[in-house]
Design an enzyme around this catalytic site. Structure first.
Site: not given
Lengths: 383, 282
Positions: B114, B236, B264
C-alpha cells in the site's frame, strides 16, 4: 421488516422438519442482519432482515461486496484496518460502520465478524452480524462532541490563565521598575538642601513609594494564589528576623509621622521563616492599624519568641471592628466601606493570613471597645 | 519531543548520526532468518508489521528478514512522532533509509504494501545502494483522480474520509481497545490478541491518513536502479487495477503480476499466492 410465523400456527409437538424450518426462520427474520461472504468480502448470502434494512433484494446483495455497501470513508477504514484485523485475529467485535441503503441513506451499524478457515488453515469465509445502532451512535457522537467541547474549553481557559499569569508578571515587573526609579530619586533629593515644605513633600513621597510597593506585592501574591501558585516561601533560620521587622516599622513610621508607633522586640530564638514574607505580613498589619486605628492613640507592635512560638501582635485603639465585618475580615477585597479613611484594595489582611497559613501558623483578631489586636503566631521549627 | 535524525533534511542523502542505532527500537524492528541478503517488509496505513505475519516467515530460510512498525503504529515509539516530519512520505522514507543503514543493508529487497510501496520508491531513489529489488504490493502514487489520471477517489470522497476521521473517533477508539474474544480456530493467538494487532494512535492515524490519501507522489515514480515487481489484486477498491497499470508504465522495466486475490491485502487474504509471486521474482 419480515414477519416471523405467528406462534399460534405452531403445533405443540413439532417434528424435526419443522424445527429445521425454524432455524431458517431464525436466520431470515432474526432481529439482526446476517451476512456470509467469501474470504475476500463478496457476499454469498444475506438474510431478509439485512435486505430490508438496506433496501436491496437478497439476490442483488449476493452480487455485491460488503465494502460496496459502505460509505467511501467506511470502505477505506474497512479495507485498510478492519479487514486486516479480521484476517489476523480471525474476528472483530463492535466495529462502528455506516451502511449505504439503496436510497443512498446512511444506516449506522455495529458489526461483529468471524473468519472461518478450512482444514488447511486457509481463510474460507466470513460471517458478519450487524445491529442497527442509529440512536446509540448519535448518542456516542453527542458524547464525543461534548468531550471535544469540554477539551476545547479547558484548553482555552488554560491559555487564558497562562496569559493572565504572564500579564501579572509583566505588570509587576513594569510597575516595580518605575517605582524603584522614583524611590532612588527621592533618596537623592534627601541629600539636597530643601526647605521645610520640600522635606514634608519628600517624606510623603517616600511613604507613598513604600505603600505602592506593598500594594504591588499584595496584588501579585493574590493573583498567584488564585492561579494556583499559592504563596511560596524561602525559609531561612540562620539570618535574624528582627532587623527586617525594624525596617518595616521604620518605613511605616515615615508614612505616618504624626502617629506614634511603639515597638517592642524580644526575639531570642532563630525563626525558620521567610523573612521577606514575615516583613510583608507585619507591613500589612501595621498599615491596617495605622489606617483604621484612632489617630490619637499609639499603635503597639510586639514581636516575641518563647520556647517554640513566634508571636507578632499589632494593637491599635479606636472603634471596634463591626461584628458584621468580622466573619469576612480575612477574605479578599474587604474594604470596610464605612471607613472614610480607608485606602487600598482590601487585600492586606487576606495576604497576611495566607502568609501565616503558609508558615503553618495562624492570624487571629480580637476587637472590643478598648482596642483591636491582630496576633500572628507560628511554630519556630517546622515539624 | 525527542530529536529525530534527518527531520530537517528530507531531500538530502542521510548523514550517519549517533541516533541511528535507536531507529531499530524506535520502529520496533524485528530481524529473523538466515542469509546474506536482507528482505525488509513494510506495512501500510491502518495496520502494523502483523500485516506480514503469513508472508515474511516463508523467506526466513533464504534471507535475513526485517519487519517493523512505522512511528505511530504497532509497537513503535509513539513519542517519536513528529507531525511536521511525517506530513510527507519523505519523512517515512527517512526512517526506512535510517533503518536500512542501522541494519547494514546494501543490495537488499524492499517489500512495501500500500502506501509503503511509494515510501520504498522514494527511499530507493534517494539511496539506490540500499535495495536491488523492490516489491510493490497494491501501490498507488495518488488516490485522488486528477484529469486523465484515475486514482479511484474524488477529492470530495477523500475529504469525507478525513472528516470521518476528524469527527467520528469511534472507529479508532475501538481499535485502541478492541474487544477481542477467544478464537477457537487459532488458540495460539489468544494470548496476544488484546490490543496487539494494528494498534493505532487515533491522532496519528488521522495524520497518517492525510499524508497517505492526499499526497501526490507520481513524481517519485520513474527509473530506479532496482528491479521492480508490482503485485496487483484483480479487484482492489483502494488501489484499483488502473492505478497498478499506471505505476507499471511509469516505472521503466518494472514487472506487473496480476494476482488472483481480491481486496487490498493479499498478504493476509492470499498469502500463498503472494509468497509464490515474490519468490518467482527474487
Amino acid at each position: 421488516m419480515p414477519r416471523s410465523k405467528p406462534l399460534s400456527e405452531r403445533a405443540s409437538s413439532e417434528g424435526a422438519a419443522e424445527a429445521a424450518t425454524d432455524f431458517e426462520d431464525l436466520f431470515e427474520s432474526a432481529p439482526c442482519g446476517y451476512l456470509s461472504t467469501d474470504k475476500d468480502g463478496r457476499i454469498i448470502r444475506a438474510n431478509q432482515t439485512f435486505a430490508s434494512w438496506t433496501g436491496f433484494t437478497t439476490e442483488t446483495l449476493a452480487t455485491k461486496r460488503l465494502s460496496d455497501l459502505l460509505t467511501v470513508a467506511g470502505r477505506i477504514f474497512y479495507e485498510t484496518h478492519f479487514a486486516p484485523m479480521l484476517h489476523i485475529q480471525g474476528s472483530f467485535n463492535e466495529v462502528a460502520l455506516d451502511l449505504l441503503t439503496s436510497q443512498g441513506r446512511k444506516l449506522p451499524v455495529i458489526v461483529n465478524a468471524v473468519e472461518r478457515r478450512d482444514d488447511a488453515g486457509h481463510p474460507a469465509f466470513i460471517r458478519f452480524t450487524l445491529f442497527v445502532a442509529a440512536e446509540r451512535r448519535s448518542y456516542e457522537l453527542g458524547l464525543l462532541e461534548a468531550r471535544d467541547t469540554a477539551q476545547a474549553t479547558v484548553a482555552a481557559e488554560r491559555a487564558d490563565s497562562e496569559l493572565r499569569e504572564q500579564f501579572i508578571a509583566v505588570l509587576g515587573h513594569d510597575l516595580r521598575n518605575p517605582l524603584a526609579a522614583i524611590a532612588s530619586g527621592v533618596r537623592m533629593l534627601e541629600r539636597e538642601k530643601l526647605g521645610e515644605r520640600g522635606r514634608t513633600v519628600l517624606s510623603l513621597m517616600e511613604g507613598s513609594v513604600v505603600r505602592a510597593a506593598g500594594l504591588i506585592d499584595n496584588v501579585l501574591d493574590f493573583a498567584r494564589g488564585r492561579l494556583g501558585g499559592g504563596i511560596t516561601l524561602s525559609r531561612d533560620a540562620s539570618e535574624p528576623l528582627e532587623p527586617v521587622l525594624r525596617q518595616v516599622v521604620a518605613e511605616l513610621r515615615a508614612i505616618a509621622p504624626d502617629q506614634e508607633v511603639e515597638a517592642h522586640y524580644s526575639i531570642n530564638d532563630p525563626v525558620n521563616c521567610d523573612r521577606v514574607r514575615i516583613g510583608q505580613l507585619l507591613s500589612n498589619l501595621l498599615g491596617n492599624a495605622l489606617t483604621h486605628g484612632a489617630k490619637d492613640q499609639p499603635v503597639r507592635v510586639e514581636a516575641t519568641t518563647n520556647a517554640d512560638t513566634l508571636t507578632i501582635a499589632v494593637t491599635n485603639g479606636g472603634a471596634p471592628i463591626p461584628a458584621s465585618a468580622m466573619a469576612r475580615l480575612f477574605h479578599p477585597f474587604q474594604r470596610g466601606d464605612d471607613r472614610v479613611r480607608h485606602q487600598g484594595l482590601g487585600l492586606g489582611l487576606h495576604i497576611a493570613s495566607e502568609i501565616a497559613n503558609a508558615h503553618g501558623g495562624s492570624l487571629t483578631v480580637r476587637s472590643d471597645e478598648t482596642d483591636t489586636r491582630f496576633t500572628f503566631t507560628m511554630p519556630l521549627i517546622v515539624p | 519531543m525527542p530529536a529525530i535524525p534527518f527531520a530537517d533534511m528530507p531531500d538530502k542523502s542521510p548523514v550517519l548520526s549517533n541516533n541511528e542505532s535507536d531507529i531499530v527500537s524506535r520502529l520496533n524492528a524485528r530481524l529473523v532468518g538466515q542469509g546474506t541478503k536482507t528482505m525488509m517488509f513494510a506495512h501500510g496505513f491502518g495496520c502494523d508489521q502483523n500485516m506480514w505475519r503469513y508472508v515474511a516467515p516463508a523467506f526466513e530460510a533464504k534471507f535475513r528478514t526485517v519487519v517493523f512498525d512505522y512511528v505511530g503504529a504497532g509497537g513503535s515509539d509513539i513519542a517519536a512522532y513528529d507531525a511536521a516530519k511525517y506530513a510527507s512520505l519523505n519523512g517515512y522514507a527517512d526512517d526506512v533509509i535510517a533503518l536500512a543503514h542501522a541494519l547494514d543493508i546494501r543490495g537488499g529487497i524492499f517489500v512495501g504494501h500500500s502506501v509503503s510501496a511509494m515510501i520504498g520508491m522514494i527511499a530507493a531513489r534517494r539511496a539506490p545502494e540500499l535495495f536491488s529489488e523492490l516489491v510493490l504490493v497494491g501501490p498507488s502514487p495518488r488516490y485522488v483522480d486528477d484529469g486523465e489520471y484515475v486514482g479511484g477517489f474524488s477529492e470530495d470522497q477523500i475529504l469525507e474520509l478525513l472528516d470521518f476521521l476528524d469527527s467520528n473517533h469511534m472507529g479508532w477508539s475501538q481499535t485502541m481497545a478492541p474487544v477481542i474474544m477467544g478464537n477457537p480456530d487459532r488458540p495460539e493467538l489468544a494470548e496476544e490478541l488484546t490490543n496487539s494487532f494494528c494498534r493505532t494512535d487515533p491522532d496519528i492515524a488521522k495524520r497518517f491518513a492525510r499524508t497517505t490519501f492526499l499526497s501526490d507522489n507520481r513524481d517519485d515514480l520513474g527509473a530506479v536502479d532496482a528491479r521492480v515487481l508490482i503485485l496487483q489484486c484483480r479487484y482492489d477498491s483502494i488501489a484499483p487495477v488502473a492505478v497498478g497499470e499506471y505505476v507499471h508504465r511509469a516505472v521503466p522495466g518494472s514487472k506487473l503480476v496480476m494476482l488472483d486475490a481480491t481486496g487490498h491485502c493479499p498478504n493476509l487474504s492470499a498469502p500463498d499466492e503472494t509468497i509464490a509471486a515474490i519468490k518467482a521474482f527474487v
